[in-house]
Design a protein around this motif. Sequence first.
Motif, PDB file in Angstrom:
ATOM      1  N   PRO A  49     -29.300  22.385 113.355  1.00 42.13           N
ATOM      2  CA  PRO A  49     -29.635  21.788 114.653  1.00 42.13           C
ATOM      3  C   PRO A  49     -28.503  20.970 115.264  1.00 42.13           C
ATOM      4  O   PRO A  49     -28.337  20.955 116.485  1.00 42.13           O
ATOM      5  CB  PRO A  49     -30.831  20.886 114.339  1.00 42.13           C
ATOM      6  N   LEU A  50     -27.700  20.334 114.436  1.00 42.20           N
ATOM      7  CA  LEU A  50     -26.609  19.530 114.980  1.00 42.20           C
ATOM      8  C   LEU A  50     -25.545  20.413 115.625  1.00 42.20           C
ATOM      9  O   LEU A  50     -25.045  20.113 116.712  1.00 42.20           O
ATOM     10  CB  LEU A  50     -25.992  18.661 113.882  1.00 42.20           C
ATOM     11  N   TRP A  51     -25.200  21.498 114.966  1.00 39.90           N
ATOM     12  CA  TRP A  51     -24.231  22.436 115.530  1.00 39.90           C
ATOM     13  C   TRP A  51     -24.745  22.980 116.861  1.00 39.90           C
ATOM     14  O   TRP A  51     -24.027  23.041 117.847  1.00 39.90           O
ATOM     15  CB  TRP A  51     -23.992  23.574 114.538  1.00 39.90           C
ATOM     16  N   PHE A  52     -26.030  23.353 116.868  1.00 37.35           N
ATOM     17  CA  PHE A  52     -26.650  23.899 118.084  1.00 37.35           C
ATOM     18  C   PHE A  52     -26.659  22.859 119.204  1.00 37.35           C
ATOM     19  O   PHE A  52     -26.320  23.167 120.350  1.00 37.35           O
ATOM     20  CB  PHE A  52     -28.077  24.355 117.765  1.00 37.35           C
ATOM     21  N   ALA A  53     -26.998  21.614 118.879  1.00 39.59           N
ATOM     22  CA  ALA A  53     -27.060  20.563 119.898  1.00 39.59           C
ATOM     23  C   ALA A  53     -25.681  20.296 120.500  1.00 39.59           C
ATOM     24  O   ALA A  53     -25.566  20.085 121.714  1.00 39.59           O
ATOM     25  CB  ALA A  53     -27.631  19.284 119.291  1.00 39.59           C
ATOM     26  N   GLU A  54     -24.650  20.314 119.669  1.00 39.48           N
ATOM     27  CA  GLU A  54     -23.294  20.125 120.191  1.00 39.48           C
ATOM     28  C   GLU A  54     -22.936  21.231 121.173  1.00 39.48           C
ATOM     29  O   GLU A  54     -22.351  20.973 122.229  1.00 39.48           O
ATOM     30  CB  GLU A  54     -22.271  20.116 119.050  1.00 39.48           C
ATOM     31  N   ARG A  55     -23.257  22.471 120.839  1.00 39.57           N
ATOM     32  CA  ARG A  55     -22.924  23.595 121.728  1.00 39.57           C
ATOM     33  C   ARG A  55     -23.704  23.524 123.037  1.00 39.57           C
ATOM     34  O   ARG A  55     -23.174  23.801 124.106  1.00 39.57           O
ATOM     35  CB  ARG A  55     -23.227  24.942 121.042  1.00 39.57           C
ATOM     36  N   MET A  56     -24.963  23.139 122.969  1.00 40.61           N
ATOM     37  CA  MET A  56     -25.768  23.044 124.187  1.00 40.61           C
ATOM     38  C   MET A  56     -25.280  21.901 125.081  1.00 40.61           C
ATOM     39  O   MET A  56     -25.298  22.010 126.307  1.00 40.61           O
ATOM     40  CB  MET A  56     -27.255  22.859 123.849  1.00 40.61           C
ATOM     41  N   GLN A  57     -24.827  20.809 124.472  1.00 42.09           N
ATOM     42  CA  GLN A  57     -24.249  19.724 125.265  1.00 42.09           C
ATOM     43  C   GLN A  57     -22.981  20.212 125.965  1.00 42.09           C
ATOM     44  O   GLN A  57     -22.720  19.875 127.112  1.00 42.09           O
ATOM     45  CB  GLN A  57     -23.920  18.509 124.381  1.00 42.09           C
ATOM     46  N   ASN A  63     -23.796  11.465 123.734  1.00 42.67           N
ATOM     47  CA  ASN A  63     -24.721  12.212 122.882  1.00 42.67           C
ATOM     48  C   ASN A  63     -23.986  12.966 121.787  1.00 42.67           C
ATOM     49  O   ASN A  63     -24.433  12.997 120.636  1.00 42.67           O
ATOM     50  CB  ASN A  63     -25.543  13.201 123.718  1.00 42.67           C
ATOM     51  N   ILE A  64     -22.853  13.590 122.130  1.00 44.37           N
ATOM     52  CA  ILE A  64     -22.077  14.326 121.120  1.00 44.37           C
ATOM     53  C   ILE A  64     -21.589  13.373 120.036  1.00 44.37           C
ATOM     54  O   ILE A  64     -21.645  13.674 118.844  1.00 44.37           O
ATOM     55  CB  ILE A  64     -20.907  15.077 121.780  1.00 44.37           C
ATOM     56  N   THR A  65     -21.133  12.183 120.435  1.00 38.45           N
ATOM     57  CA  THR A  65     -20.677  11.192 119.456  1.00 38.45           C
ATOM     58  C   THR A  65     -21.822  10.783 118.538  1.00 38.45           C
ATOM     59  O   THR A  65     -21.650  10.693 117.317  1.00 38.45           O
ATOM     60  CB  THR A  65     -20.118   9.957 120.196  1.00 38.45           C
ATOM     61  N   GLN A  66     -22.999  10.573 119.117  1.00 41.51           N
ATOM     62  CA  GLN A  66     -24.154  10.192 118.298  1.00 41.51           C
ATOM     63  C   GLN A  66     -24.587  11.326 117.375  1.00 41.51           C
ATOM     64  O   GLN A  66     -24.969  11.088 116.226  1.00 41.51           O
ATOM     65  CB  GLN A  66     -25.316   9.773 119.196  1.00 41.51           C
ATOM     66  N   ARG A  74     -24.103  13.689 111.030  1.00 39.05           N
ATOM     67  CA  ARG A  74     -23.718  14.726 110.067  1.00 39.05           C
ATOM     68  C   ARG A  74     -23.658  14.136 108.663  1.00 39.05           C
ATOM     69  O   ARG A  74     -23.281  12.989 108.468  1.00 39.05           O
ATOM     70  CB  ARG A  74     -22.376  15.328 110.431  1.00 39.05           C
ATOM     71  N   HIS A  75     -23.996  14.945 107.691  1.00 46.91           N
ATOM     72  CA  HIS A  75     -24.000  14.487 106.301  1.00 46.91           C
ATOM     73  C   HIS A  75     -22.596  14.214 105.774  1.00 46.91           C
ATOM     74  O   HIS A  75     -22.416  13.419 104.859  1.00 46.91           O
ATOM     75  CB  HIS A  75     -24.685  15.525 105.411  1.00 46.91           C
ATOM     76  N   ASP A  76     -21.587  14.880 106.331  1.00 44.95           N
ATOM     77  CA  ASP A  76     -20.236  14.704 105.806  1.00 44.95           C
ATOM     78  C   ASP A  76     -19.447  13.635 106.559  1.00 44.95           C
ATOM     79  O   ASP A  76     -18.289  13.402 106.253  1.00 44.95           O
ATOM     80  CB  ASP A  76     -19.484  16.041 105.847  1.00 44.95           C
ATOM     81  N   THR A  77     -20.051  12.979 107.553  1.00 50.09           N
ATOM     82  CA  THR A  77     -19.361  11.909 108.283  1.00 50.09           C
ATOM     83  C   THR A  77     -20.278  10.705 108.451  1.00 50.09           C
ATOM     84  O   THR A  77     -20.670  10.373 109.558  1.00 50.09           O
ATOM     85  CB  THR A  77     -18.920  12.397 109.678  1.00 50.09           C
ATOM     86  N   PRO A  78     -20.614  10.035 107.367  1.00 51.26           N
ATOM     87  CA  PRO A  78     -21.519   8.893 107.511  1.00 51.26           C
ATOM     88  C   PRO A  78     -20.868   7.692 108.191  1.00 51.26           C
ATOM     89  O   PRO A  78     -21.543   6.882 108.794  1.00 51.26           O
ATOM     90  CB  PRO A  78     -21.916   8.552 106.082  1.00 51.26           C
ATOM     91  N   GLY A  79     -19.577   7.542 108.086  1.00 45.26           N
ATOM     92  CA  GLY A  79     -18.892   6.433 108.742  1.00 45.26           C
ATOM     93  C   GLY A  79     -18.983   5.130 107.970  1.00 45.26           C
ATOM     94  O   GLY A  79     -18.368   4.148 108.354  1.00 45.26           O
ATOM     95  N   ALA A  80     -19.733   5.072 106.869  1.00 40.57           N
ATOM     96  CA  ALA A  80     -19.885   3.823 106.128  1.00 40.57           C
ATOM     97  C   ALA A  80     -18.584   3.437 105.428  1.00 40.57           C
ATOM     98  O   ALA A  80     -18.287   2.268 105.295  1.00 40.57           O
ATOM     99  CB  ALA A  80     -21.000   3.957 105.102  1.00 40.57           C
ATOM    100  N   ALA A  81     -17.814   4.410 104.975  1.00 41.28           N
ATOM    101  CA  ALA A  81     -16.577   4.123 104.256  1.00 41.28           C
ATOM    102  C   ALA A  81     -15.383   4.567 105.084  1.00 41.28           C
ATOM    103  O   ALA A  81     -14.362   4.944 104.546  1.00 41.28           O
ATOM    104  CB  ALA A  81     -16.584   4.828 102.910  1.00 41.28           C
ATOM    105  N   GLU A  82     -15.508   4.537 106.395  1.00 42.17           N
ATOM    106  CA  GLU A  82     -14.408   4.943 107.270  1.00 42.17           C
ATOM    107  C   GLU A  82     -13.304   3.894 107.157  1.00 42.17           C
ATOM    108  O   GLU A  82     -13.484   2.738 107.540  1.00 42.17           O
ATOM    109  CB  GLU A  82     -14.913   5.043 108.711  1.00 42.17           C
TER     110      GLU A  82
END
Length: 187
Positions: free
Chosen positions: A86-94, A143-146, A151-159
Amino acid sequence: MNLLKMIFGGGRNVITETAEVFMENTEAGAQRRADYAQSALGQFGAEFPVERKGWFDRFMDGLNRLPRPLIVIAVFSLFASSMFDPLWFAERMQGLTLVPDPLWWLAGTIVAFYFGGRFQMKSQEFSQAIAQSTARLPQVLQNITQIRALRHDTPGAAETGTDTALSQMAIEPSDNEAVRAWHEGSK
């Protein structure tokens, strides 16, 4: 004898000819239908002759048959991708909301060539709706940033950016009681 010749005619069957005025001769009707079918088949055969085509003609015939099935496959693939990622699809639709009107009109015209004039009217209405949503570009980018933050591979907690010392500290085990309790409870 002359009376009979007058009634039945000289070598003719007057009764049969008189009856055919009121009712079709079945045998003659069948012959007319057979002649009609034969001439229609002859015309069809002349219009579409069976000829051996070269590889290029066969290739072009196959290529001309591709657009409609490919469009249908693409649309249903989008439905499937919306369920699997769904995330990939939402990015493309945006991203589609940013396509300019002239490009939508061109795409609509090309598709209308294959599916008919009714689609042309609907695609112009659709492109007007897309044009209205294009004005929301800042919202789309947000919306794309959110979405990417989910995504599971970019949690941002340890950025850690480019700070290598901070990166090293983020991967070292911690002596935090709460983390240890949570980790033991999840086993």
